[in-house]
Design a protein around this motif. Sequence first.
Motif, PDB file in Angstrom:
ATOM      1  N   GLY A   1       0.796  -1.219   0.000  1.00 50.61           N
ATOM      2  CA  GLY A   1       0.000   0.000   0.000  1.00 50.61           C
ATOM      3  C   GLY A   1       0.831   1.272   0.000  1.00 50.61           C
ATOM      4  N   LYS A   2       2.012   1.215  -0.627  1.00 49.60           N
ATOM      5  CA  LYS A   2       2.931   2.350  -0.707  1.00 49.60           C
ATOM      6  C   LYS A   2       3.472   2.762   0.667  1.00 49.60           C
ATOM      7  N   THR A   3       3.467   1.812   1.595  1.00 52.04           N
ATOM      8  CA  THR A   3       4.134   2.084   2.862  1.00 52.04           C
ATOM      9  C   THR A   3       5.620   2.317   2.640  1.00 52.04           C
ATOM     10  N   LYS A   4       6.190   1.611   1.679  1.00 53.62           N
ATOM     11  CA  LYS A   4       7.607   1.768   1.356  1.00 53.62           C
ATOM     12  C   LYS A   4       7.817   1.443  -0.106  1.00 53.62           C
ATOM     13  N   SER A   5       8.429   2.364  -0.864  1.00 53.08           N
ATOM     14  CA  SER A   5       8.718   2.133  -2.276  1.00 53.08           C
ATOM     15  C   SER A   5      10.054   1.402  -2.422  1.00 53.08           C
ATOM     16  N   PRO A   6      10.187   0.581  -3.493  1.00 53.81           N
ATOM     17  CA  PRO A   6       9.221   0.339  -4.574  1.00 53.81           C
ATOM     18  C   PRO A   6       8.080  -0.570  -4.117  1.00 53.81           C
ATOM     19  N   ASN A   7       6.941  -0.425  -4.790  1.00 46.17           N
ATOM     20  CA  ASN A   7       5.775  -1.229  -4.443  1.00 46.17           C
ATOM     21  C   ASN A   7       4.979  -1.536  -5.712  1.00 46.17           C
ATOM     22  N   THR A   8       5.654  -2.136  -6.690  1.00 49.96           N
ATOM     23  CA  THR A   8       4.946  -2.533  -7.899  1.00 49.96           C
ATOM     24  C   THR A   8       3.952  -3.641  -7.600  1.00 49.96           C
ATOM     25  N   SER A   9       4.223  -4.452  -6.555  1.00 47.78           N
ATOM     26  CA  SER A   9       3.355  -5.530  -6.088  1.00 47.78           C
ATOM     27  C   SER A   9       3.329  -6.695  -7.071  1.00 47.78           C
ATOM     28  N   THR A  10       2.717  -7.807  -6.654  1.00 46.05           N
ATOM     29  CA  THR A  10       2.581  -8.976  -7.523  1.00 46.05           C
ATOM     30  C   THR A  10       1.168  -9.521  -7.454  1.00 46.05           C
ATOM     31  N   ASN A  11       0.737 -10.123  -8.546  1.00 50.87           N
ATOM     32  CA  ASN A  11      -0.526 -10.858  -8.629  1.00 50.87           C
ATOM     33  C   ASN A  11      -0.211 -12.263  -9.123  1.00 50.87           C
ATOM     34  N   ASN A  12      -0.585 -13.258  -8.363  1.00 50.52           N
ATOM     35  CA  ASN A  12      -0.308 -14.652  -8.685  1.00 50.52           C
ATOM     36  C   ASN A  12      -1.637 -15.387  -8.823  1.00 50.52           C
ATOM     37  N   TYR A  13      -1.852 -16.043  -9.956  1.00 49.38           N
ATOM     38  CA  TYR A  13      -3.117 -16.745 -10.168  1.00 49.38           C
ATOM     39  C   TYR A  13      -2.848 -18.190 -10.558  1.00 49.38           C
ATOM     40  N   GLY A  14      -3.861 -19.007 -10.428  1.00 52.75           N
ATOM     41  CA  GLY A  14      -3.695 -20.393 -10.826  1.00 52.75           C
ATOM     42  C   GLY A  14      -4.994 -21.168 -10.776  1.00 52.75           C
ATOM     43  N   LEU A  15      -4.930 -22.434 -11.188  1.00 53.25           N
ATOM     44  CA  LEU A  15      -6.048 -23.360 -11.151  1.00 53.25           C
ATOM     45  C   LEU A  15      -5.804 -24.393 -10.063  1.00 53.25           C
ATOM     46  N   GLN A  16      -6.872 -24.942  -9.539  1.00 52.07           N
ATOM     47  CA  GLN A  16      -6.723 -25.955  -8.499  1.00 52.07           C
ATOM     48  C   GLN A  16      -7.791 -27.036  -8.683  1.00 52.07           C
ATOM     49  N   ALA A  17      -7.436 -28.235  -8.276  1.00 51.33           N
ATOM     50  CA  ALA A  17      -8.365 -29.365  -8.327  1.00 51.33           C
ATOM     51  C   ALA A  17      -8.006 -30.325  -7.203  1.00 51.33           C
ATOM     52  N   GLY A  18      -9.010 -31.032  -6.687  1.00 50.65           N
ATOM     53  CA  GLY A  18      -8.712 -31.951  -5.595  1.00 50.65           C
ATOM     54  C   GLY A  18      -9.910 -32.787  -5.204  1.00 50.65           C
ATOM     55  N   LEU A  19      -9.655 -33.735  -4.309  1.00 50.69           N
ATOM     56  CA  LEU A  19     -10.674 -34.622  -3.781  1.00 50.69           C
ATOM     57  C   LEU A  19     -10.894 -34.326  -2.306  1.00 50.69           C
ATOM     58  N   ASN A  20     -12.132 -34.504  -1.871  1.00 56.04           N
ATOM     59  CA  ASN A  20     -12.496 -34.281  -0.477  1.00 56.04           C
ATOM     60  C   ASN A  20     -13.294 -35.483   0.011  1.00 56.04           C
ATOM     61  N   TYR A  21     -12.833 -36.102   1.102  1.00 52.88           N
ATOM     62  CA  TYR A  21     -13.531 -37.260   1.673  1.00 52.88           C
ATOM     63  C   TYR A  21     -14.057 -36.888   3.048  1.00 52.88           C
ATOM     64  N   ASN A  22     -15.355 -37.040   3.251  1.00 55.84           N
ATOM     65  CA  ASN A  22     -15.983 -36.718   4.526  1.00 55.84           C
ATOM     66  C   ASN A  22     -15.863 -37.912   5.473  1.00 55.84           C
ATOM     67  N   LEU A  23     -15.155 -37.716   6.560  1.00 58.39           N
ATOM     68  CA  LEU A  23     -14.933 -38.802   7.506  1.00 58.39           C
ATOM     69  C   LEU A  23     -16.207 -39.204   8.234  1.00 58.39           C
ATOM     70  N   SER A  24     -17.104 -38.250   8.406  1.00 59.23           N
ATOM     71  CA  SER A  24     -18.389 -38.577   9.033  1.00 59.23           C
ATOM     72  C   SER A  24     -19.460 -37.696   8.407  1.00 59.23           C
ATOM     73  N   GLU A  25     -20.626 -38.227   8.222  1.00 57.60           N
ATOM     74  CA  GLU A  25     -21.738 -37.500   7.626  1.00 57.60           C
ATOM     75  C   GLU A  25     -22.867 -37.362   8.643  1.00 57.60           C
ATOM     76  N   THR A  26     -23.202 -36.142   8.954  1.00 58.30           N
ATOM     77  CA  THR A  26     -24.320 -35.854   9.852  1.00 58.30           C
ATOM     78  C   THR A  26     -25.257 -34.879   9.166  1.00 58.30           C
ATOM     79  N   LYS A  27     -26.510 -34.954   9.483  1.00 61.63           N
ATOM     80  CA  LYS A  27     -27.481 -34.048   8.903  1.00 61.63           C
ATOM     81  C   LYS A  27     -27.286 -32.647   9.474  1.00 61.63           C
ATOM     82  N   LYS A  28     -27.159 -31.679   8.597  1.00 61.53           N
ATOM     83  CA  LYS A  28     -26.917 -30.307   9.023  1.00 61.53           C
ATOM     84  C   LYS A  28     -28.242 -29.556   9.136  1.00 61.53           C
ATOM     85  N   GLU A  29     -28.448 -28.953  10.280  1.00 63.20           N
ATOM     86  CA  GLU A  29     -29.682 -28.216  10.533  1.00 63.20           C
ATOM     87  C   GLU A  29     -29.363 -26.729  10.606  1.00 63.20           C
ATOM     88  N   TYR A  30     -29.996 -25.958   9.711  1.00 61.03           N
ATOM     89  CA  TYR A  30     -29.741 -24.525   9.622  1.00 61.03           C
ATOM     90  C   TYR A  30     -30.884 -23.748  10.273  1.00 61.03           C
TER      91      TYR A  30
END
Length: 328
Positions: free
Chosen positions: A138-167
């Motif tokens: 945030g221009k606290t100290k120059s130089p501050n050109t900054s960086t932007n890093n982007y990417g894709l992601q993919a993965g698996l998720n396994y639920n160790l226990s399944e309970t009914k969720k009440e909202y």
Amino acid sequence: MRHSPQILHLIQGTTQGVLFSWERETFGEKEWQQLYNYPSYGASLLIQDMGSPELGRVYSLHGEYRFFFLDRKLNLKAGLGAGYIPNTYDPIENPRNTAYGSSFTASILFGLEYRFQRLFDLPLDFKVGTFLVHYSNGKTKSPNTSTNNYGLQAGLNYNLSETKKEYNTSSLEPISKDWTWDILAASGANDSGIWGEANEAFLTLTTSVNKRLSHRSGLSLGLDAFFTPSVKTFIQYRAAAFPELDNFQGDEDWRRVGLFLGHELYLGGWSVMSQIGYYVYYPIDYLNREYIKVGLRRYITDKFYVSIVLKSHYSKAEAIEYGIGIRL
């Protein structure tokens, strides 16, 4: 991401890292959770090699919210935090690092993810998405050109226990939509954008009238007064070094006054604020006449709050403001 010609020499390869996350679900115990479709919240630690020896590694810690859409299959994650950079710009040891001028930086993380649930009728999910990580001081100290890093992601998720969720779906309490008046004082330190110059403390005074529109949002109209000594340093430097460019005499007024229109998105005791401003008193041409503010507020009581805000002129950051305010 090649967002500035000043960092092209720093993009030497892909970044690599590891992300540790902790997350907790909500079920509507608080009203704002019902308003936003029961988001989850948590924290994450990101350790990232930025792909070039000049940049080195960044260690960042975030607080995060995850918001759900499309029957909770699509989600948006937003995180804000701070990063530590061991390998910063140095005119002798590391002159090619034009992105990071300070060891500490703000870190912003966004992620968009789609989840395919219960593959093969098992408690197994497949998820795919994209993310963006932004580092800037945030221009606290120059130089501050900054960086932007982007990417894709993919993965698996396994639920160790399944309970009914009440909202919880209880009816919301009515809120006051009366007009209010804010007084805010904010400070911090920034530099003039001249490499090697010391940080200078600044003061921003703000007043606004506000109108609450709903449980989620409100609008504001107000005035900012900016007392930024680094602008004075910029004037004096340009007058001495480049008098033919700006025709500065060196004694021009460095103060500015802006008129802004703002929006506030309420998340319980927190809110996300955004403002678009225009300098009505603008004695010299510095950055741009239009400015933008985005940040967070934390309400200590109904009347008192603290805030952290990034002020920028489009893509050019000017300051990070730390404020305390009162709402009457």
